[in-house]
Design an enzyme around this catalytic site. Structure first.
Site, PDB file in Angstrom:
ATOM      1  N   HIS A 322      50.452-112.338  53.116  1.00 28.11           N
ATOM      2  CA  HIS A 322      49.264-112.968  52.564  1.00 28.11           C
ATOM      3  C   HIS A 322      48.045-112.738  53.432  1.00 28.11           C
ATOM      4  O   HIS A 322      46.967-112.419  52.956  1.00 28.11           O
ATOM      5  CB  HIS A 322      49.515-114.482  52.493  1.00 28.11           C
ATOM      6  CG  HIS A 322      49.461-114.971  51.105  1.00 28.11           C
ATOM      7  ND1 HIS A 322      50.369-115.832  50.588  1.00 28.11           N
ATOM      8  CD2 HIS A 322      48.586-114.711  50.106  1.00 28.11           C
ATOM      9  CE1 HIS A 322      50.071-116.089  49.343  1.00 28.11           C
ATOM     10  NE2 HIS A 322      49.000-115.412  49.014  1.00 28.11           N
ATOM     11  N   GLU A 564      52.810 -85.223  40.460  1.00 25.82           N
ATOM     12  CA  GLU A 564      53.215 -85.473  41.852  1.00 25.82           C
ATOM     13  C   GLU A 564      54.671 -85.077  42.120  1.00 25.82           C
ATOM     14  O   GLU A 564      55.212 -85.350  43.172  1.00 25.82           O
ATOM     15  CB  GLU A 564      52.951 -86.931  42.252  1.00 25.82           C
ATOM     16  CG  GLU A 564      53.438 -87.969  41.279  1.00 25.82           C
ATOM     17  CD  GLU A 564      52.987 -89.396  41.642  1.00 25.82           C
ATOM     18  OE1 GLU A 564      52.504 -89.626  42.755  1.00 25.82           O
ATOM     19  OE2 GLU A 564      53.161 -90.277  40.792  1.00 25.82           O
ATOM     20  N   ASP A 588      52.532 -87.845  47.125  1.00 25.62           N
ATOM     21  CA  ASP A 588      53.930 -87.612  46.757  1.00 25.62           C
ATOM     22  C   ASP A 588      54.211 -86.128  46.546  1.00 25.62           C
ATOM     23  O   ASP A 588      55.284 -85.639  46.909  1.00 25.62           O
ATOM     24  CB  ASP A 588      54.291 -88.398  45.491  1.00 25.62           C
ATOM     25  CG  ASP A 588      54.649 -89.835  45.822  1.00 25.62           C
ATOM     26  OD1 ASP A 588      55.395 -90.038  46.793  1.00 25.62           O
ATOM     27  OD2 ASP A 588      54.148 -90.745  45.142  1.00 25.62           O
ATOM     28  N   CYS A 635      43.977 -87.526  43.346  1.00 27.60           N
ATOM     29  CA  CYS A 635      43.833 -88.912  43.806  1.00 27.60           C
ATOM     30  C   CYS A 635      44.675 -89.202  45.046  1.00 27.60           C
ATOM     31  O   CYS A 635      44.816 -90.350  45.440  1.00 27.60           O
ATOM     32  CB  CYS A 635      44.155 -89.889  42.690  1.00 27.60           C
ATOM     33  SG  CYS A 635      45.855 -89.774  42.124  1.00 27.60           S
TER      34      CYS A 635
HETATM   35  C1  PEP Z   1      49.986 -89.995  45.374  1.00 27.22           C
HETATM   36  O1  PEP Z   1      51.209 -89.956  45.364  1.00 27.22           O
HETATM   37  O2  PEP Z   1      49.270 -89.074  45.790  1.00 27.22           O
HETATM   38  C2  PEP Z   1      49.270 -91.192  44.906  1.00 27.22           C
HETATM   39  C3  PEP Z   1      47.969 -91.201  44.811  1.00 27.22           C
HETATM   40  O3  PEP Z   1      49.990 -92.294  44.603  1.00 27.22           O
HETATM   41  P1  PEP Z   1      50.647 -93.282  45.684  1.00 27.22           P
HETATM   42  O4  PEP Z   1      50.055 -92.966  47.020  1.00 27.22           O
HETATM   43  O5  PEP Z   1      50.311 -94.644  45.205  1.00 27.22           O
HETATM   44  O6  PEP Z   1      52.082 -92.939  45.583  1.00 27.22           O
HETATM   45 MG    MG Z   2      52.433 -91.296  44.201  1.00 28.21          MG
END
Ligand code: PEP
Ligand code: MG
Length: 707
Positions: A322, A564, A588, A635
């Site tokens: 938390h 990914e 990933d 991302c």
């Molecule tokens: C990723 O795998 O690049 C991603 C953006 O998702 P996460 O980091 O939440 O697995």
């Molecule tokens: Mg991911």
């Protein structure tokens, strides 16, 4: 009936609602003739649980087949929530009254402890004397940023004993003092319950019910009064009885009761503070301070003045606790899990907290202070420079616009993302709000949250990613099968497709929120076209349900997938036909392409975003999407590296989503380079054979172009 049997057992096992129209045809249906239970058709089971432990199930059955409506489920869930706390408190009081029967044993125990010297009879030891020797401690970096200042110590164990034996008044007066303190603390508890319910949630406030029950329990106050009768002062009597309960609770088998030991400590401390006039229940920070604590308790969260907290340092807790969730969302630097912290720090100490690296410097020497000041100055200059970039577009020198969006997880990220000039959200990780809760939120809870996020960014786009749990992201109230390779196991979209009840709630919530902004839906860990088709079928069903119920939603909401998994790279040309956009999750993708765990420092050197295999994978996906005229973005964390951003732009990706504080740095580089240059750089890099060669080459480019 065991919990592994029957539909009621299924509710306990799944820790979630079970809603079945035709129960007798369900494989888990079990009928016990000897119970003469009435035959029924439909079954609705709602779990009662507190924190992680299921404590029971409410079951509603109907003779006629029928489906239970979301409104009925929601009403029963509210009732279940109320009943849970009654069941738990009853259990707790039962335990306490059993303890009452052990009074004789308790007295004996006290005698034994006294003769063994465990109970302090001597005068107070006073404040620990501390030299001003610089000490550096390392803990878990839980919230980035740094600060320097004086400390405010909560939960100081070494304060204990200071006033134990100071002036013990006649027993009657001490008893009166205790009873007044007891009333005061009850009122404070009610106040805290209300405040927590308003500022956090009803669930977070529930713990104060339990506190009240303990404060009202005659067993507890009776024992304190008894000890006061034996000429213990009120303070010492409270401490002795509290300690006894803490010890008893902490050795219990029942995990729920074991956790109650922290609540007992909290109560004891607040009673003592009330007696001593130091109102810890409402610690008032006169000036800005760094909070040092064993751990941040719910009562601290409720009452501390957030504007006066410079930083947080604790002995316990982890990044999902938390306190760190709160610190991150408030932008307060925090370092957690420093063993023995409270023994090493004193009220007069000056401290520097570096929440980015996890270092805490106690009474730092001049060298560290100077270095820290330089860092702060540089940071200030950089921040002002970056603030100037906020409203400028990310356009290359040859006029190509790059969209820089934010990766977010909490509601408080909205403000931070907008302050850094994010053009919407490329990745909203919805598992974070799930992590901060004690049970799965229903579609209405989720709808309210998604709506706030969408409205916060409107008219900018927000890509909402469905639940990506499993691997290293667990939920406290969701049991996973034990797996040898959780990252290759039952995670992410695989969980959603199997636990359709959870998935449907989330899809419905996103659709219901969709008219309030520019939402799109994105699915993690997709490995093949069958998953996309299954997802779409479920979406169609949810849309039909919402239409039937008259809920407005955006029927044209865009659908995208995260790329990914190497399988998705290889079949990108097939997958693109099914979706509106791709978002490449490099975090990933790198680990699966290079078989190097993203969380394992031992294989860090193998986890390289600049490995040719990774770059060629990204290029392939970008080419497929661009040829199909569809959007492709990145991302993963890679997008936050300015030179990687140049490379990605050169590979045809002009949509990047990254953590908000990195947006200005990437924007600065984009504005200094042309797309033509980026394409040339990417072509050269893609022609190289090793990570080292590529990294050296990019470093050379950076220096040459002064990026
Ligand atoms: C990723 O795998 O690049 C991603 C953006 O998702 P996460 O980091 O939440 O697995
Ligand atoms: Mg991911």
């Amino acid at each position: 009936m065991k919990t592994s049997e029957g539909l009621t057992g299924l509710v306990i096992e799944q820790k979630g609602v079970v809603n079945i129209k035709n129960a007798p045809s369900h494989p888990r249906y079990k009928y016990f003739r000897e119970t003469k239970e009435e035959r029924f058709h439909s079954f609705l089971g709602i779990p009662l649980f507190e924190r992680k432990a299921p404590v029971g199930v409410i079951v509603v059955q109907t003779r006629e087949p029928r489906g239970f409506t979301p409104a009925e489920i929601s009403t029963l869930s509210t009732i279940a929530y109320q009943i849970s706390s009654i069941v738990i408190n009853a259990k707790l009081l039962d335990f306490i009254s059993k303890k009452e029967e052990e009074r004789a044993f308790f007295q004996q125990e006290l005698e034994r402890m006294r003769s063994a010297g465990v109970i302090k009879e001597g005068p107070a030891t006073g404040a620990r004397k501390k030299g001003k020797i610089p000490v550096t401690l390392v803990g878990t970096a839980a919230s980035p940023g740094s600060c320097r200042g004086k400390v405010y110590i909560l939960n100081r164990r070494d304060n204990r004993g200071e006033s134990d034996l100071d002036e013990v008044l006649p027993a009657e007066e001490e008893q009166k003092r205790f009873l007044i303190a007891l009333e005061k603390v009850k009122i404070q508890t009610l106040y805290m319950e209300k405040r927590v319910a308003q500022t956090l949630s009803k669930e977070d406030a529930a713990i104060f019910h339990t506190h009240l029950m303990i404060l009202e329990d005659r067993g507890y106050s009776g024992k304190v009064l008894e000890l006061i009768d034996c000429d213990y002062g009120a303070v010492r009597a409270i401490r002795e009885v509290t300690d006894h309960y803490v010890l008893a609770f902490s050795t219990m088998e029942d995990p729920y009761l074991r956790q109650r030991s922290a609540d007992m400590e909290d109560i004891g401390r607040r009673l003592v503070d009330s007696l001593e006039g130091s109102d810890r229940s409402r610690p008032r920070l006169k000036e800005k301070r760094i909070i040092v604590a064993e751990e941040i308790l719910p009562s601290d969260m409720a009452t501390l003045d957030h504007d006066k907290i410079l930083g947080i340092v604790t002995e316990k807790g982890d990044v999902n606790s938390h306190s760190s969730i709160m610190a991150k969302s408030l932008g307060i630097p925090a370092v957690l899990a420093i063993e023995g912290l409270l023994k090493k720090i004193g009220v007069k100490d000056e401290v520097i907290v570096d929440g980015t690296s996890g270092h805490v410097y106690i009474n730092p020497d001049e060298r560290v202070k100077v270095e820290y000041e330089r860092l702060q100055r540089d940071y200030g200059v950089k921040r002002r420079e970056m603030e100037g970039l906020r409203d400028l577009p990310a356009v290359t020198t040859d006029g190509v616009t790059v969209h820089l969006r934010a990766n977010i997880g909490l509601l408080s990220d909205v403000r931070i993302a907008l302050a850094h000039g994010a053009e919407g959200v490329g990745l909203y990780r919805t598992e974070f709000p799930y992590m901060a809760r004690k049970s799965f939120p229903d579609r209405h809870d989720q709808y309210r949250l998604y709506r706030k996020i969408l409205e916060g960014f409107a008219p900018l786009p927000v890509s909402i990613r469905t639940l990506d749990i499993g691997g290293d992201k667990g939920l406290p109230y969701f049991t996973y099968p034990k797996e040898d390779n959780p990252f290759m196991g039952w995670r992410s979209i695989r969980v959603s497709l199997e636990r359709r009840d959870i998935f449907i709630e989330q899809l419905a919530a996103v659709l219901m929120a969709s008219p309030h902004g520019k939402a799109s839906l994105m699915f993690p860990m997709v490995s093949g076209v069958d998953e996309i088709r299954a997802i779409k079928e479920i979406i169609t069903e949810v849309k039909e349900e919402l239409t039937r119920e008259g809920h407005p939603f955006n029927p044209e909401m865009r659908l995208g997938i995260m790329v990914e998994i190497p399988a998705a790279v290889q079949t990108a040309d097939i997958l693109i036909k099914e979706v509106d956009y791709f978002s490449i999750g490099t975090n990933d993708l790198i680990q699966y392409t290079l078989a190097a765990d993203r969380n394992n420092p031992k294989v860090k050197k193998y986890y390289d975003p600049f490995h040719p295999a990774v770059l060629h994978s990204i290029k392939r996906v970008a080419d497929v999407a661009n040829r199909a005229g569809k959007q492709v973005s990145i991302c993963g964390e890679m997008a936050a590296d300015p030179m990687a951003a140049v490379l990605l732009l050169g590979m045809g990706i002009s949509d990047l989503s990254l953590s908000a504080p990195s947006i200005p740095v990437v924007k600065q580089v984009i504005r200094q380079i042309s797309r033509a240059q980026a394409v040339e750089i990417a072509e050269k890099a893609l022609g190289m054979e090793s990570c080292v060669e590529i990294r050296d080459y990019l470093e050379g480019v950076r220096k040459k172009l002064e990026l």
